[in-house]
Structures are given as structure tokens and as C-alpha cells.
Scaffold this motif. Sequence first.
Motif, PDB file in Angstrom:
ATOM      1  N   ARG A   1      -9.665   7.902  -7.332  1.00 11.34           N
ATOM      2  CA  ARG A   1      -9.993   6.578  -6.803  1.00 11.34           C
ATOM      3  C   ARG A   1      -8.802   5.962  -6.074  1.00 11.34           C
ATOM      4  O   ARG A   1      -8.967   5.273  -5.066  1.00 11.34           O
TER       5      ARG A   1
ATOM      6  N   ALA B   1      -8.740   4.860  -2.180  1.00 13.77           N
ATOM      7  CA  ALA B   1      -8.324   3.504  -1.808  1.00 13.77           C
ATOM      8  C   ALA B   1      -7.362   3.538  -0.626  1.00 13.77           C
ATOM      9  O   ALA B   1      -7.431   2.692   0.280  1.00 13.77           O
TER      10      ALA B   1
ATOM     11  N   VAL C   1      -9.302   4.332   2.539  1.00 11.87           N
ATOM     12  CA  VAL C   1     -10.004   3.146   3.036  1.00 11.87           C
ATOM     13  C   VAL C   1      -9.076   2.314   3.909  1.00 11.87           C
ATOM     14  O   VAL C   1      -9.475   1.822   4.980  1.00 11.87           O
ATOM     15  N   ARG C   2      -7.831   2.158   3.476  1.00 11.14           N
ATOM     16  CA  ARG C   2      -6.857   1.417   4.290  1.00 11.14           C
ATOM     17  C   ARG C   2      -6.678   2.098   5.652  1.00 11.14           C
ATOM     18  O   ARG C   2      -6.511   1.421   6.679  1.00 11.14           O
TER      19      ARG C   2
ATOM     20  N   ASP D   1      -9.653   1.299   7.852  1.00 11.62           N
ATOM     21  CA  ASP D   1      -9.521  -0.062   8.354  1.00 11.62           C
ATOM     22  C   ASP D   1      -8.544  -0.119   9.530  1.00 11.62           C
ATOM     23  O   ASP D   1      -8.818  -0.754  10.555  1.00 11.62           O
TER      24      ASP D   1
ATOM     25  N   ASP E   1     -15.469   1.247  10.679  1.00 10.04           N
ATOM     26  CA  ASP E   1     -16.229   0.533   9.653  1.00 10.04           C
ATOM     27  C   ASP E   1     -17.086   1.478   8.817  1.00 10.04           C
ATOM     28  O   ASP E   1     -17.347   1.204   7.645  1.00 10.04           O
ATOM     29  N   ARG E   2     -17.522   2.567   9.451  1.00  6.78           N
ATOM     30  CA  ARG E   2     -18.408   3.500   8.748  1.00  6.78           C
ATOM     31  C   ARG E   2     -18.179   4.914   9.269  1.00  6.78           C
ATOM     32  O   ARG E   2     -18.234   5.155  10.477  1.00  6.78           O
TER      33      ARG E   2
ATOM     34  N   TRP F   1     -16.083   8.211  -2.336  1.00  8.00           N
ATOM     35  CA  TRP F   1     -16.410   7.353  -1.196  1.00  8.00           C
ATOM     36  C   TRP F   1     -17.846   6.839  -1.333  1.00  8.00           C
ATOM     37  O   TRP F   1     -18.127   5.653  -1.154  1.00  8.00           O
TER      38      TRP F   1
ATOM     39  N   THR G   1     -17.982   4.241  -4.357  1.00  9.56           N
ATOM     40  CA  THR G   1     -17.206   3.009  -4.274  1.00  9.56           C
ATOM     41  C   THR G   1     -17.446   2.245  -2.975  1.00  9.56           C
ATOM     42  O   THR G   1     -17.438   1.012  -2.964  1.00  9.56           O
ATOM     43  N   TYR G   2     -17.676   2.976  -1.898  1.00 10.27           N
ATOM     44  CA  TYR G   2     -17.862   2.344  -0.583  1.00 10.27           C
ATOM     45  C   TYR G   2     -19.116   2.901   0.097  1.00 10.27           C
ATOM     46  O   TYR G   2     -19.045   3.448   1.199  1.00 10.27           O
TER      47      TYR G   2
ATOM     48  N   GLU H   1     -21.566   1.691   1.674  1.00  9.65           N
ATOM     49  CA  GLU H   1     -21.949   1.137   2.969  1.00  9.65           C
ATOM     50  C   GLU H   1     -21.073   1.660   4.100  1.00  9.65           C
ATOM     51  O   GLU H   1     -21.392   1.463   5.286  1.00  9.65           O
ATOM     52  N   ARG H   2     -20.012   2.366   3.758  1.00 12.51           N
ATOM     53  CA  ARG H   2     -19.075   2.833   4.782  1.00 12.51           C
ATOM     54  C   ARG H   2     -19.197   4.321   5.063  1.00 12.51           C
ATOM     55  O   ARG H   2     -18.354   4.889   5.775  1.00 12.51           O
TER      56      ARG H   2
END
Length: 390
Positions: free
Chosen positions: A151, A155, A158-159, A162, A167-168, A185, A188-189, A191-192
Motif C-alpha cells: 500500500r 501511495a 498515486v503521487r 498526479d 486522473d485515470r 490500485w 484503494t483507488y 475510480e482511477r
Amino acid sequence: MTDTRASVAPGSSTRGEQPRATAAWRPGDPVGHRQFLEIEALPLEADPLGAIDVSLAYETWGELNEPKDNAIYVAHAFTGDSHVMGEAGPGHPSAGWWPGVVGPGKAIDPERHFIVCANVVGGCQGTTGPAHPHPEDGKPWGSRFPWVTVRDMVAAEVRLADALGIDRWRMVLGPSLGGLRALEWAATYPERVRGIGVIGATAATTADQIAWGSAQAQAIKLDPDFLGGDYYETEAGPERGLALAREIAHTTYRTSAELEARFGREVQHGDPLTPDGQFAVQSYLAHHGRKLVGRFDANSYLRMIHAVNTHDVGRGRGGAKPALAAFEGQALVVAVDSDRLYTVEDARSTAAALPNGAEVTVLEATSGHDSFLADWPALIDEARQFERSL
């Protein structure tokens, strides 16, 4: 937005000024094709530090299109790195690790996709890890480096997404540890991620897999040159322990049938009835141990074991199925029929936890878990068909 590109590596130290007790990339070494994202205060799941600053090494291929819907994240396996495609050279001890799947005309094609791959947090090929200088005293982190989880790794990814303006992801895919991150992924995310490719992986590490990892960890820790993880300022690192750990791991990556067919009881040299004799299969394992020592770091290896052993997408979420319930994308779950580390049953339990009726694609191969690294037409076709279905 943080500047995501760098022409030189962070830091100013050089390898020539330091004893070589590790094959880890360190600031001052050739950058190669790496770029760097500076992440401030990355939260960590279980470490008392709470958060650390991370320099994330990554590579990209292709171009992000205007609608930003062609980005694919390729997550590397246990001892992989960001160099998924390209030749070996300054800064890159090995050629790209997935040439069968990623490259011009392949399933993941830089002519069509914007491809991203980063070295994980705690790794040893560019991203901040145990061999990097500690911010307080400039000496290598060594034993002080946190025990990161899957995880934590995601994380950081994800940074990166960004910072790149993504976004996806069209898809997050990877083999082994990369497959674990693809699942994280989705959990935890959700929608991405539009689609995930889970290859030779599982939703939760099993007791058998933990047992194999634990034996490898002990091989490293029992090396007299390990020094509790603080060996970087010596001239001899725990090479024997790291090589032995790789020999144990490599045995699980292949199959009994393959080893028997390739080596049987063939003698490499000497008389096997004496201590100096050696069977061919022993020589083969020793070769792979030496190869890893030439491109990896023992402390990073231990962090990878910890991340894999503690992996469970359902931890703290009521189980794998509730954890993945919000994922509305598609999933490719691939198992190798001869894989004795991540079995077909592991893949089936993982697919059962995914919504939208995910099925397992079982591919036939004699080489077990490591089959995904080969130029393997069956896997290439599956990945290509899945990507085009998204």
C-alpha cells in the motif's frame, strides 16, 4: 506541481568515493533514462516515522494523448525496476525486463500508449531505499529504513500519476509483485483504474508463500557481513546471503519437471560423492544468485519480502471481496498451470473476489512462475486482446 523530470540524479555523492558493498543505484551514479519525482512526506502504514520524503525514479515511453486516456502503468516484479524497456547501459545494469509484452508492435506499445514504470519505494534502482543517504546525517539509511508495504508503494505511484496529470490509468498491470500492486490500485483507488492485469499474483499472500520468503530473509540476515543491515560503509556486503536467498527463490520460480528435463543428475564438475563435486543444477542456481548480487541490494530484498508477506487487499477492509467491491473496471487474471509459487488456485480465489465476473486465464508452460518474463506469444496475445477491450 512538482517538477517530474530531472537531467541529473538527486544528490552529489559518487560511487567512486564509497566502498562497493552493494549493487544498488545511489545518487551520483549514471542516471540513464530515469526521471525523478520528489515526494514530500509520503505516509507509511506501519512505520513509527509516520512519513518520509521519497525520490521516486521512473521512466516513460510514448506520449500522453489529449484526452489522457492512453496511459498505462506497468508495475515491476520483485527484483525489477523502472527499466521495463530498452537496452542495458550506463545507469541500467540490465536490459528492459519485459520485452515480450512492452515495446513497439507489442501488446503495450509506445506508439499507441503513454507507458510509465517506477521503481518501488524501498527498491534499489533509483527510488529512495536503504542504500540512499539518510536526510539527517547523509549516511546510508541501512537498518533505519522503514518496512514498507504494498500500500505504501502504491501511495507513491498515486503521487506520480498526479504529477503526470493522469486522473485515470487505462490499465495497471504487472507480474508477481506488480500484480499485487495492480490489485491494490483497484482496491484503494478504483475510480482511477479502467482495467487491471494481474499476472502470477494473489489477493492475499498465502502461508506457503510467506514461508518461502521467510527462509530467504534468514539467508540474508545470517550472513556475517550483513551487520544488522548496516554494511554500506564496509568493503564486503552480504553477497553470500543475498545469493543464497535468490537460489531459494529461483527454485520456486521454476518447476520440478523443467529442472529434471534440463539437468537431471548431470554433473557439472568433480565427483558429487565428494564435497568439491557439483551437480549441474547446483551450478545453475549459483549462477542466478551471482547475477542478482550484481544488480540488487540485500536490504531492499528484505523490504520486498516484507511487502509481499504482508500483502492482503482485504486487510482492515472486511476481506478481499468487500475491498474490491467498488472497482467497476475490467480485470485480466492470468495464471500459469505449472506455477508452484502463485498457483492456479490462488488466481481463482483472486478472480472470485473481483466484481464484474472476472475469470482466470490459465496458460500452459513448463517453466512455472518465471514464464511471464519470456517472449511468450500466449501471454502477449492475452494482454493485447485485453488492452483493446478496454
